[in-house]
Design a protein around this motif. Structure first.
Motif, PDB file in Angstrom:
ATOM      1  N   PHE A  96      70.307  82.032  31.161  1.00  0.00           N
ATOM      2  CA  PHE A  96      69.229  81.559  32.039  1.00  0.00           C
ATOM      3  C   PHE A  96      68.075  81.210  31.103  1.00  0.00           C
ATOM      4  O   PHE A  96      67.367  82.119  30.656  1.00  0.00           O
ATOM      5  CB  PHE A  96      68.788  82.646  33.016  1.00  0.00           C
ATOM      6  CG  PHE A  96      69.863  83.099  33.978  1.00  0.00           C
ATOM      7  CD1 PHE A  96      70.228  82.307  35.061  1.00  0.00           C
ATOM      8  CD2 PHE A  96      70.491  84.332  33.814  1.00  0.00           C
ATOM      9  CE1 PHE A  96      71.210  82.732  35.964  1.00  0.00           C
ATOM     10  CE2 PHE A  96      71.466  84.763  34.710  1.00  0.00           C
ATOM     11  CZ  PHE A  96      71.827  83.959  35.785  1.00  0.00           C
TER      12      PHE A  96
ATOM     13  N   VAL B 215      67.360  83.549  28.134  1.00  0.00           N
ATOM     14  CA  VAL B 215      68.007  84.843  28.366  1.00  0.00           C
ATOM     15  C   VAL B 215      69.524  84.690  28.350  1.00  0.00           C
ATOM     16  O   VAL B 215      70.087  83.976  29.180  1.00  0.00           O
ATOM     17  CB  VAL B 215      67.563  85.447  29.722  1.00  0.00           C
ATOM     18  CG1 VAL B 215      68.254  86.777  29.974  1.00  0.00           C
ATOM     19  CG2 VAL B 215      66.054  85.612  29.769  1.00  0.00           C
TER      20      VAL B 215
ATOM     21  N   ALA C 265      72.180  86.263  29.508  1.00  0.00           N
ATOM     22  CA  ALA C 265      72.540  87.329  30.450  1.00  0.00           C
ATOM     23  C   ALA C 265      73.957  87.815  30.180  1.00  0.00           C
ATOM     24  O   ALA C 265      74.252  89.009  30.272  1.00  0.00           O
ATOM     25  CB  ALA C 265      72.410  86.825  31.880  1.00  0.00           C
TER      26      ALA C 265
ATOM     27  N   GLU D  81      73.405  99.545  31.051  1.00  0.00           N
ATOM     28  CA  GLU D  81      72.083  99.868  31.609  1.00  0.00           C
ATOM     29  C   GLU D  81      71.635  98.750  32.557  1.00  0.00           C
ATOM     30  O   GLU D  81      72.264  97.694  32.609  1.00  0.00           O
ATOM     31  CB  GLU D  81      71.060  99.962  30.462  1.00  0.00           C
ATOM     32  CG  GLU D  81      71.340 101.089  29.481  1.00  0.00           C
ATOM     33  CD  GLU D  81      70.341 101.106  28.326  1.00  0.00           C
ATOM     34  OE1 GLU D  81      70.022 100.013  27.807  1.00  0.00           O
ATOM     35  OE2 GLU D  81      69.896 102.207  27.969  1.00  0.00           O
ATOM     36  N   ASN D  82      70.501  98.969  33.222  1.00  0.00           N
ATOM     37  CA  ASN D  82      69.930  97.902  34.053  1.00  0.00           C
ATOM     38  C   ASN D  82      69.626  96.689  33.189  1.00  0.00           C
ATOM     39  O   ASN D  82      69.088  96.841  32.092  1.00  0.00           O
ATOM     40  CB  ASN D  82      68.620  98.376  34.692  1.00  0.00           C
ATOM     41  CG  ASN D  82      68.884  99.180  35.936  1.00  0.00           C
ATOM     42  OD1 ASN D  82      69.916  99.000  36.580  1.00  0.00           O
ATOM     43  ND2 ASN D  82      67.978 100.071  36.281  1.00  0.00           N
ATOM     44  N   GLY D  83      69.990  95.528  33.681  1.00  0.00           N
ATOM     45  CA  GLY D  83      69.701  94.302  32.935  1.00  0.00           C
ATOM     46  C   GLY D  83      70.721  93.975  31.856  1.00  0.00           C
ATOM     47  O   GLY D  83      70.560  93.013  31.116  1.00  0.00           O
ATOM     48  N   ALA D  84      71.791  94.758  31.764  1.00  0.00           N
ATOM     49  CA  ALA D  84      72.788  94.569  30.699  1.00  0.00           C
ATOM     50  C   ALA D  84      73.637  93.306  30.902  1.00  0.00           C
ATOM     51  O   ALA D  84      74.156  92.736  29.952  1.00  0.00           O
ATOM     52  CB  ALA D  84      73.701  95.786  30.610  1.00  0.00           C
ATOM     53  N   GLY D  85      73.787  92.896  32.162  1.00  0.00           N
ATOM     54  CA  GLY D  85      74.601  91.697  32.440  1.00  0.00           C
ATOM     55  C   GLY D  85      75.794  91.958  33.349  1.00  0.00           C
ATOM     56  O   GLY D  85      76.652  91.087  33.509  1.00  0.00           O
TER      57      GLY D  85
HETATM   58  N1  LIG Z   1      69.061  84.155  38.401  1.00  0.00           N
HETATM   59  C1  LIG Z   1      68.537  84.614  37.251  1.00  0.00           C
HETATM   60  N2  LIG Z   1      67.562  83.915  36.607  1.00  0.00           N
HETATM   61  C2  LIG Z   1      67.040  84.360  35.453  1.00  0.00           C
HETATM   62  N3  LIG Z   1      67.425  85.488  34.827  1.00  0.00           N
HETATM   63  C3  LIG Z   1      68.364  86.232  35.418  1.00  0.00           C
HETATM   64  C4  LIG Z   1      68.987  85.833  36.652  1.00  0.00           C
HETATM   65  N4  LIG Z   1      69.914  86.778  36.998  1.00  0.00           N
HETATM   66  C5  LIG Z   1      69.881  87.698  36.016  1.00  0.00           C
HETATM   67  N5  LIG Z   1      68.968  87.395  35.073  1.00  0.00           N
HETATM   68  C6  LIG Z   1      68.670  88.166  33.843  1.00  0.00           C
HETATM   69  O1  LIG Z   1      69.898  88.375  33.172  1.00  0.00           O
HETATM   70  C7  LIG Z   1      69.953  89.686  32.628  1.00  0.00           C
HETATM   71  C8  LIG Z   1      71.165  90.427  33.171  1.00  0.00           C
HETATM   72  O2  LIG Z   1      70.947  90.727  34.540  1.00  0.00           O
HETATM   73  P1  LIG Z   1      72.048  91.406  35.476  1.00  0.00           P
HETATM   74  O3  LIG Z   1      73.333  90.712  35.285  1.00  0.00           O
HETATM   75  O4  LIG Z   1      71.493  91.472  36.845  1.00  0.00           O
HETATM   76  O5  LIG Z   1      72.152  92.876  34.845  1.00  0.00           O
HETATM   77  P2  LIG Z   1      72.728  94.234  35.463  1.00  0.00           P
HETATM   78  O6  LIG Z   1      73.492  93.902  36.694  1.00  0.00           O
HETATM   79  O7  LIG Z   1      73.563  94.821  34.379  1.00  0.00           O
HETATM   80  O8  LIG Z   1      71.536  95.098  35.762  1.00  0.00           O
HETATM   81  C9  LIG Z   1      68.619  90.336  32.922  1.00  0.00           C
HETATM   82  O9  LIG Z   1      67.770  90.146  31.822  1.00  0.00           O
HETATM   83  C10 LIG Z   1      68.129  89.563  34.129  1.00  0.00           C
HETATM   84  O10 LIG Z   1      66.738  89.574  34.204  1.00  0.00           O
END
Ligand SMILES: Nc1ncnc2c1ncn2[C@@H]1O[C@H](COP(=O)(O)OP(=O)(O)O)[C@@H](O)[C@H]1O
Ligand SMILES: [Mg+2]
Length: 243
Positions: free
Chosen positions: A11, A14, A16, A35-39
């Protein structure tokens, strides 16, 4: 079975999900731990065809994720944590049937399947009542039934126990084990070490979009010299966070 090949989703800046690969066989539970934000959610949304990869693909059953998304969709069942996503004004049966229709099931087959699922999950008493007034546990059963109405071979669970109380967590675990016993291919994500230890045949540790370790818990223990998944996780993720 499922074979993820160099899958990425960026993104903007990022990353992801960054070039991850793994495969999961029939009757196997693969846990995505991070962890949170891991992908984790992004990975599962990619596999569910809800997002388009930046690069890479996956073989889902016999179908290619990027080239044949409709076929892939028919082969997967999805259960994501948080809100159950049921329509309050529809009955349990209608909620389940609606998903079956989205999967092109025929009416007669669908009626039979809804009755079967009502029996399997003990929902006969409320199968024709509107979902709006259901307890959390009742909603959860409808969500289970809905996710497998089309008898998918591959199941994707994204943090399916987050925010649930103890007995509901146990129901989710039993449902995952039942899917495994039926020979389904299962990927589920979690940030709970004990949950992953309890349910998974193999584990992938995901951190900042990268799959930094993969294997059975025994394999990870001997490779990374940790006596529990928690120790291994803290060691690996801690090291990465220092850099
Ligand atoms: N639609 C999106 N637009 C921008 N960034 C995103 C989007 N979805 C997720 N991210 C980013 O991608 C990373 C992984 O997110 P995510 O897959 O939700 O992690 P998890 O489920 O492990 O907590 C994070 O930094 C999050 O902020
Ligand atoms: Mg998530």
């Amino acid at each position: 079975m499922l074979e993820v090949k160099n899958l990425s989703k960026h993104f903007g800046d990022v990353k992801a999900v960054n070039d991850i690969s793994f495969s999961v066989g029939k009757g196997e539970v693969f846990g995505l731990l991070g962890e949170n934000g891991a992908g984790k959610t992004t990975t599962l949304r990619l596999l569910a065809t809800m997002l388009k990869p930046t690069s890479g693909t996956a073989l889902v059953g016999d179908y290619d994720l990027v080239r044949e998304p409709e076929r892939v969709r028919r082969n997967i069942g999805i259960l994501f944590g948080g809100e159950s996503g049921l329509y309050d004004r529809l009955t349990a049966a209608e909620n389940i049937a609606y998903f079956g229709e989205l999967n092109n099931m025929e009416k007669s087959e669908l009626d039979r399947r809804v009755r079967e699922l009502a029996e399997i999950f003990g929902m006969e008493e409320y199968i024709n009542k509107r979902a709006g007034k259901f307890s959390k546990g009742m909603k959860q059963k409808v969500a289970f039934a809905r996710s497998i109405v089309h008898n998918p071979q591959i199941m994707l669970f994204d943090e399916p126990t987050s925010g649930l109380d103890v007995s509901a967590v146990r129901d989710v675990h039993e449902f995952i084990q039942k899917c495994r016993d039926e020979g389904k291919t299962i990927v589920f994500s979690s940030h709970s070490m004990s949950e992953v230890e309890k349910l998974c045949d193999r584990v992938g540790i995901i951190h900042k979009g990268n799959l930094i370790a993969i294997g059975t818990i025994e394999e990870l223990s001997s490779k990374f010299k940790g006596d529990s998944l928690e120790n291994i996780f803290v060691k690996l993720v801690g090291e990465k966070n220092e850099h």
